[in-house]
Design an enzyme around this catalytic site. Structure first.
Site, PDB file in Angstrom:
ATOM      1  N   GLN B 238      -2.049   7.356  -6.739  1.00 31.39           N
ATOM      2  CA  GLN B 238      -1.678   7.506  -5.337  1.00 31.39           C
ATOM      3  C   GLN B 238      -0.248   8.039  -5.206  1.00 31.39           C
ATOM      4  OE1 GLN B 238      -3.957   3.391  -4.359  1.00 31.39           O
ATOM      5  NE2 GLN B 238      -2.871   4.208  -2.610  1.00 31.39           N
ATOM      6  N   ARG B 385      -4.567  -2.051   1.187  1.00 28.16           N
ATOM      7  CA  ARG B 385      -4.589  -1.509   2.540  1.00 28.16           C
ATOM      8  C   ARG B 385      -3.773  -2.381   3.488  1.00 28.16           C
ATOM      9  NH1 ARG B 385      -9.874   1.546   4.542  1.00 28.16           N
ATOM     10  NH2 ARG B 385      -8.991   2.656   6.315  1.00 28.16           N
ATOM     11  N   CYS B 386      -2.529  -2.688   3.081  1.00 28.25           N
ATOM     12  CA  CYS B 386      -1.829  -3.682   3.865  1.00 28.25           C
ATOM     13  C   CYS B 386      -0.348  -3.491   4.005  1.00 28.25           C
ATOM     14  CB  CYS B 386      -2.069  -5.060   3.304  1.00 28.25           C
ATOM     15  SG  CYS B 386      -0.791  -5.585   2.174  1.00 28.25           S
ATOM     16  N   GLU B 761      -3.812   1.327   7.707  1.00 28.04           N
ATOM     17  CA  GLU B 761      -3.886  -0.069   7.278  1.00 28.04           C
ATOM     18  C   GLU B 761      -4.030  -1.045   8.421  1.00 28.04           C
ATOM     19  OE1 GLU B 761      -0.540  -0.206   4.560  1.00 28.04           O
ATOM     20  OE2 GLU B 761      -2.071   0.359   3.117  1.00 28.04           O
TER      21      GLU B 761
END
Lengths: 166, 807, 288
Positions: B238, B385-386, B761
């Protein structure tokens, strides 16, 4: 025998090779035939990313040995478009309805959806959801995949696509 | 014959398919045809395959490793252990959190499935066979799996390598299994507020260990040329530039000879930010053999050894007045990091941005303290995802707000609205140090409440509760509320860096003579659709149709340096860089236009895709015409060409927010739930592509649903990891997944060039507390105060059993 | 992910398959749909030396009637079962259960024979066959014999099949027309094994339950025949009291494993709840 000669038809083309008996069909497709459309997402036969169509059946190609598919007609995502490149209604529909994000589940999902629409020309939302319950997606939450399949069904059946009310 | 009517501004804008347009995705063309290019699709001549032999023990000394049988398998080219890696100083590697991590087990193992040996063979089947033939002799050691016991006086020593170090990367360590303490806020004022509080609540709110589980596992192909000394690394990264710099720092290969390429990635969700032993071993194996080496982990390896998420145990206290005004927030967090602190956080933030814990509410004072500990579990954690621990603390806050509302006898929506930060208060300085850029919480909540007819739902719930008490039904109804504010877009160089590299991001945009565009960014999509959306930003900024704009990401040789895509940072940071680079181009184009039209720059005005002379609109130059001119007719003294690079150092984070509601029915006799309705209102500021935003919300809510209602990576008392395959790890199918209703408000970010905040997110941040609050809310009338996630049928049934509901 | 090596055989007929199995070592296995065996091989929990593929053996396929008895070829897939008109007419509970097994792809390949033969306590069809009083036709070197499903399961992966025997067909005497049936399966998600499941086949006469069979899936080392539970409702109109007794009796014989699906206590309780719900549905369906 620990090695076998296996021949089958893949996306309309006759192919043959000598493979180890233990070669999984997914590896035969991806490695021997360089068809990297079907993907591997797990090793416990849950995710469905490897789904192909064998003699009219949706099959997880990670859970079958290449030798078991001897003589079969195998369809992968690479065989969905027409010979002249015209996309299958499902391929158009997934794009039209934003039914994919990372694309990893998409080949298996589309090939499964294709068989689903052969089983049932006009599936309800509940039937679609059950029909794709062997294909996991981590990105879309399935909602737009359902819409894509409904859109494709309408196109294939020659009727107007009506988006269901929220 | 009449000339055709020229298209209006609106028509020309629609042709651009720029910002706000539901532009169909560019990526889909290849993905729907099975022509994506993922790492495992890559085949290089002579390529070898690597596989691991992994530890069966959670904590043990390694007495002996016998690789002779593995080496003897025909087709095995090499077997690496820590011994071989020590020769190149790579038996250990630095983590992003300032710790070190074993690449291959060095003297001991610290978690089950830890990597012990790396087998390299001519094909993956042989590598698998040989991996089974490595023989390891262990001497079992006592295991620590309970983070609450990690700092007991008699706890076993886990990290012998740092046993005597009194200081860690983030300050003093109070115990050999302690990693850091991180505290923020005014402790004295906060403690004082609690002493005089009229009402207070205190609850241990645990967020269980889960795993991002993207559909594609982590993988790499490393290819070293012994001739030129170049190392090419394809991988599921990523943050490809960061990987390149890390490899340069830990190996002896100079950075300009390291070529990191992230091709298509099948989902990231934070799992693919950090570096894993598989990457390092594949690189070393390639250097040693001079051949490409591929490593592809399988799902069990992914779930049990690559970075987990969460595992935060949050003692959360709220002090309030009797009439429902919050006075103080006090939180202590015990953070279980597993065997190595491999947290992927900006380096000064060992507990991420957990000080967003004051959320959407105007707490006058607050204090947060976080203690990280080691245990015999897989290392980590990452932001699933936070955005760096935001999901954890928003969960704690939103549960605690519900618990306080219950104690006060107030409706959870009313209690929240009474304490919202007001729109006049923005930019808002939170008690724990953040400046929230913009927000209008009352407007959003009002819209949501009206959209779902909230008050009517509460009436229905009351009626159903009466029916339950009368024995007419065994179903109970819950209404979950979550109003989250999250913090994304890391971040300003003054406080955000990864291993010392500031967290800017970048865009390079080049206009070709024929008016087509190539844009390259430092971000890296794993499904977010950047090839589609970045072109939309450029299209609106410089008036060239998005379909004429190609976007590339992921090749570190050609893309400008970026810190990658995670934590919803791409739109806030790379998106800003794109706008700034586009504006540089537009400024140069304006000068060329003035020159060609023989006017002053100030006499020109911009109209969608062209500069027009004010008062004389027939005199114009389109951006396409200016592109051609840039290559042969620039003003004297100006360089030809039309391109720009921007490295954007954001002045602040951005603060998206949202109002989520969930209506749930639960069968008390089985614990099975049914989500009747889920409504998600998101405010992410300016909306680039509404279709993609909706997709992000669907996907994030689905992940949140999985987390709240069933996901968990569990360790038993002996440190055996349980539930680390898709047999047990709850990934909902299309049947379980609820229907999602999405809605929005728009409160632009005042400091962002296009006012956008990022949204990827938000749904994971907002949905998890919403689902959990719905379950808890259902049982409130029966005496429940708090029950923990995951709310799988068994645990919901057990809670019902404990409340005496099955008599 | 990668299985160990084995020799692959594809006999063209049953006799050839039986002879082959008899001639090979004890680690030779037959493979039907492969969707239990291959996942185990990929995790290296099973490592057969030979695989004898039954896919090419036509006589193992198809569903037919032999008088009032359904004869289901062992290689009939779950998918084929679901679409079969004879099954729909005579033993529709099999369709209700098949739809709850795994997912669409697995049902295209997974066979009824594979589901009943290996003794996996998690499989659904064993309990169904017990409730229907099914008979398994086992063909070995010494010929064919029938074993009642109720007598087939001894322990986890431990059945009454002798080495060298292949399960070739299942014989099910069709329950009377108008019988009541239901399969109630509690599971965490589509594709999961049962947390607890109960199969009920009953007949009603004069408003009262005349015959009843209740069997349980995945709450013990083998599928369970809940005879006491059944006895509790026979002769009743399924009032609240007898329903509760049946549920309690089902609970009493359950000894489930503890796993991700829940505690032993939960799963035990759920066998009772599933029994009660299956009884209620079966009773409602039945015609006196």
């Amino acid at each position: 025998m620990s090695k076998s000669n296996v021949s089958m038809t893949v996306n309309g083309k006759a192919v043959a090779a000598e493979v180890e008996s233990r070669t999984l069909l997914i590896h035969y497709l991806r490695e021997n035939l360089s068809l990297t459309g079907p993907h591997i997402g797990c090793e416990t036969s849950h995710c469905g990313a490897c789904t192909v169509d064998i003699d009219g059946k949706s099959v997880k190609s990670c859970t079958i040995f290449a030798v078991q598919a001897a003589g079969a007609n195998v369809l992968t995502i690479e065989g969905m478009a027409a010979a002249d490149g015209t996309l299958h209604a499902l391929q158009e529909a997934f794009r039209e309805m934003h039914g994919l994000q990372c694309g990893y589940c998409t080949p298996g999902m589309i090939v499964r959806a294709h068989r689903l629409l052969q089983e049932n020309k006009n599936p309800s939302e509940a039937e679609i959801r059950l029909g794709i319950s062997g294909n996991l997606c981590r990105c879309t939450g399935y909602q737009n995949i359902v819409k894509a399949i409904q859109y494709a069904a309408a196109k294939i059946n020659g009727v107007e696509y009506k988006e269901a009310a929220e | 014959m009449n000339a055709p009517t020229p298209p209006t501004s609106l028509e020309r804008a629609e042709k651009l398919k720029g910002m706000g347009f539901k532009r169909k995705r560019v990526e889909d063309v290849r993905f729907t045809q099975g022509r994506g290019n993922y790492v495992d699709d890559i085949k290089l001549p002579g390529m070898l395959h690597g596989d691991f032999h992994r530890s069966s023990h959670a904590h043990a000394r390694i007495v002996k490793i016998d690789t002779s049988k593995a080496k003897a398998v025909p087709g095995v080219v090499a077997v690496l252990t820590a011994e071989e890696l020590k020769g190149v100083n790579l038996a250990w590697m630095p983590t992003l959190a300032g710790d070190v991590q074993m690449v291959l087990a060095d003297g001991k193992v610290l978690f089950q499935n830890q990597e012990i040996a790396f087998i390299v063979a001519t094909d993956r089947y042989i590598a698998a066979d040989a991996a089974d033939l490595v023989e390891v002799e262990y001497e079992a050691l006592p295991v620590v799996v309970d983070p609450f016991k990690a700092m007991d006086a008699d706890a076993p020593v886990l990290r012998e390598d740092i046993k005597d170090k009194k200081d860690g990367a983030h300050g003093p360590r109070k115990h050999y299994n302690h990693i850091f303490n991180w505290s923020v806020g005014d402790k004295d004022l906060t403690d004082a507020a609690f002493v005089k509080a009229e009402v207070s609540t205190k609850d241990l709110l645990s967020y269980q260990r889960v795993h991002p589980c993207p559909l594609e596992t982590c993988q790499t192909v490393c290819s070293y040329s012994k001739i030129t000394g170049d190392l090419t690394i394809y991988g599921t990264f990523q943050a490809p530039h960061v990987i390149r710099t890390v490899v340069a720092l830990i190996s002896s290969i100079p950075e300009q000879k390291i070529h990191v390429i992230s091709p298509d990635i099948g989902g990231g969700f934070g799992n693919k930010v950090g570096a894993y032993p598989g990457y390092i071993c594949a690189a070393v194996a390639s250097i040693v053999t001079g051949l490409p080496v591929k490593w592809v982990e399988d799902r069990i390896e992914n779930l049990s050894t690559t970075s987990f998420a969460r595992d935060y145990h949050m003692t959360t206290e709220i002090a309030a007045t009797r009439d429902g005004r919050v006075q103080a927030l006090r939180v202590h967090i015990l953070a279980d990091h597993g065997a190595f602190d491999a947290c992927a956080d900006p380096s000064k933030w060992p507990a991420g941005f957990s000080n967003i814990v004051t959320g959407s509410y105007d707490f006058p004072v607050a204090h947060l303290s976080v203690d990280g500990v080691y245990t015999n579990k897989a290392p980590g954690g990452v932001a699933y995802r936070c955005s760096f621990r935001v999901t954890e603390v928003v969960y704690a806050l939103e549960r605690a707000m519900d618990i306080m509302a219950q104690k006060l006898g107030m409706d959870p929506v009313d209690f929240r609205m009474k304490n919202f930060i007001k729109r006049e208060q923005f930019p808002y300085q939170s008690a724990l140090g953040w400046e929230y850029d913009s927000g209008d919480y009352h407007m959003a909540m009002d819209k949501a409440v009206a959209a779902i007819d909230y008050r009517k739902l509460r009436e229905e719930q009351k009626a159903k509760q009466e029916a339950f008490k009368r024995g007419e039904t065994r179903d109970i109804m819950g209404i979950g509320v979550c109003f989250f504010t999250e913090i994304v877009g890391a971040g300003p160089s003054k406080n955000c860096d990864i291993l010392g590299i500031a967290m800017f991001d970048s865009a390079e945009i080049r206009i070709h003579p024929t008016g087509r565009v190539l844009g390259r960014m430092g971000s890296k999509s794993q499904g977010q659709g950047h090839e589609t959306t970045w072109a939309q930003i450029i299209a609106t900024e410089i008036g060239i149709p998005a379909d004429d704009i190609a976007i590339e990401e992921g090749n570190t040789d050609t893309a400008p340096y970026g810190l990658g895509t995670y934590g919803s940072r791409s739109t806030p940071v790379a998106g800003a860089a794109i706008a700034m680079a586009a504006r540089k181009i537009k400024a140069k184009a304006q000068m060329i236009a003035a020159y060609l039209l023989e006017v002053h720059e100030g006499d020109l005005e911009w109209d969608v895709d062209r500069f027009k002379v004010k008062g004389n609109p027939e005199q114009f130059k389109t951006m396409a015409q200016l592109a051609w001119a840039a290559y042969n007719k620039v003003p004297p003294g100006m360089e030809p060409g039309l391109e720009a690079v921007s490295y954007y150092d954001p002045p602040n984070m951005t603060y998206p927010f949202g109002a989520y509601f969930c209506v749930m029915d639960i069968d008390v006799d089985t614990g099975v739930h049914k989500v009747r309705r889920f409504y998600a209102l998101d405010d992410c500021g300016t909306r680039i592509n509404p279709m993609i935003i909706e997709g992000q919300v669907h996907g994030g809510c689905t992940e949140g649903y999985g987390i709240a209602m069933g996901q968990e990576i569990v360790y038993d008392a002996a440190g055996n990891v349980k539930g680390a395959s898709l047999m047990d790890y709850f990934l909902p199918t299309a049947v379980e997944t609820p229907h999602w209703e999405t809605d929005f408000t728009v409160t632009p970010s005042p400091h962002h060039p296009i006012g956008a905040k990022g949204v990827g997110e938000s749904p994971n941040v907002g949905s998890v507390p919403c689902f959990s609050n719905a379950v808890n809310d259902a049982f409130k009338f029966l005496g429940n105060v708090h029950m923990s996630m995951p709310h799988d049928a068994y645990r919901v049934w057990q809670a019902a059993e404990d409340l005496g509901l099955h008599k | 992910m990668i299985p160990g090596t084995f020799d692959y055989h594809r006999p063209r007929g049953l006799a050839e398959a039986v002879a082959l199995l008899a001639s090979l070592d004890e680690d030779a296995r037959v493979i039907a749909g492969g969707h239990s065996l291959i996942p185990m091989m990929k995790l290296r929990l099973a490592a057969p030396t030979h695989l004898i593929d039954l896919a090419g053996i036509g006589e193992l396929k198809g569903v037919k009637m032999d008088g009032d008895t359904l004869v289901i070829g062992a290689m009939t897939t779950q998918h084929e079962l679901i679409l079969d008109a004879l099954i729909a007419a005579h033993a529709p509970i099999l369709i209700e259960a098949a739809v709850l097994i795994a997912d669409p792809q697995v049902r295209y390949m997974g066979t009824i024979g594979g589901n009943v033969a290996n003794g996996d306590p998690g499989n659904d069809m064993p309990a169904l066959m017990m409730a229907l009083d099914g008979q398994y036709v086992l063909t070995g070197p010494k010929g064919a014999r029938a074993v009642a499903a109720r007598a087939f399961y001894k322990g986890p992966y431990d059945t009454a099949a002798q080495p060298g025997e292949i399960l070739t067909a299942i014989r099910v005497k069709a329950p009377p027309a108008g019988h009541g049936y239901a399969y109630e399966k509690l599971k965490r998600k589509v594709g999961d094994y049962a947390t607890a499941a109960a199969a009920v086949v009953l007949t009603v006469s004069g408003g009262k339950i005349a015959t009843c069979a209740i069997t349980l899936t995945n709450v013990a080392d083998t599928p369970l025949d809940a005879t006491q539970a059944a006895a509790a409702v026979i002769g009743t109109a399924l009032d609240k009291g007898s329903l509760a007794k049946a549920a309690a009796a089902a609970e009493a014989i359950a000894s489930p494993a503890v796993d991700g699906r829940g505690s032993a206590q939960y799963r035990k309780k759920m066998s009772g709840v599933m029994t009660a719900r299956a009884l209620a549905r079966a009773f409602a369906r039945a015609q006196s």
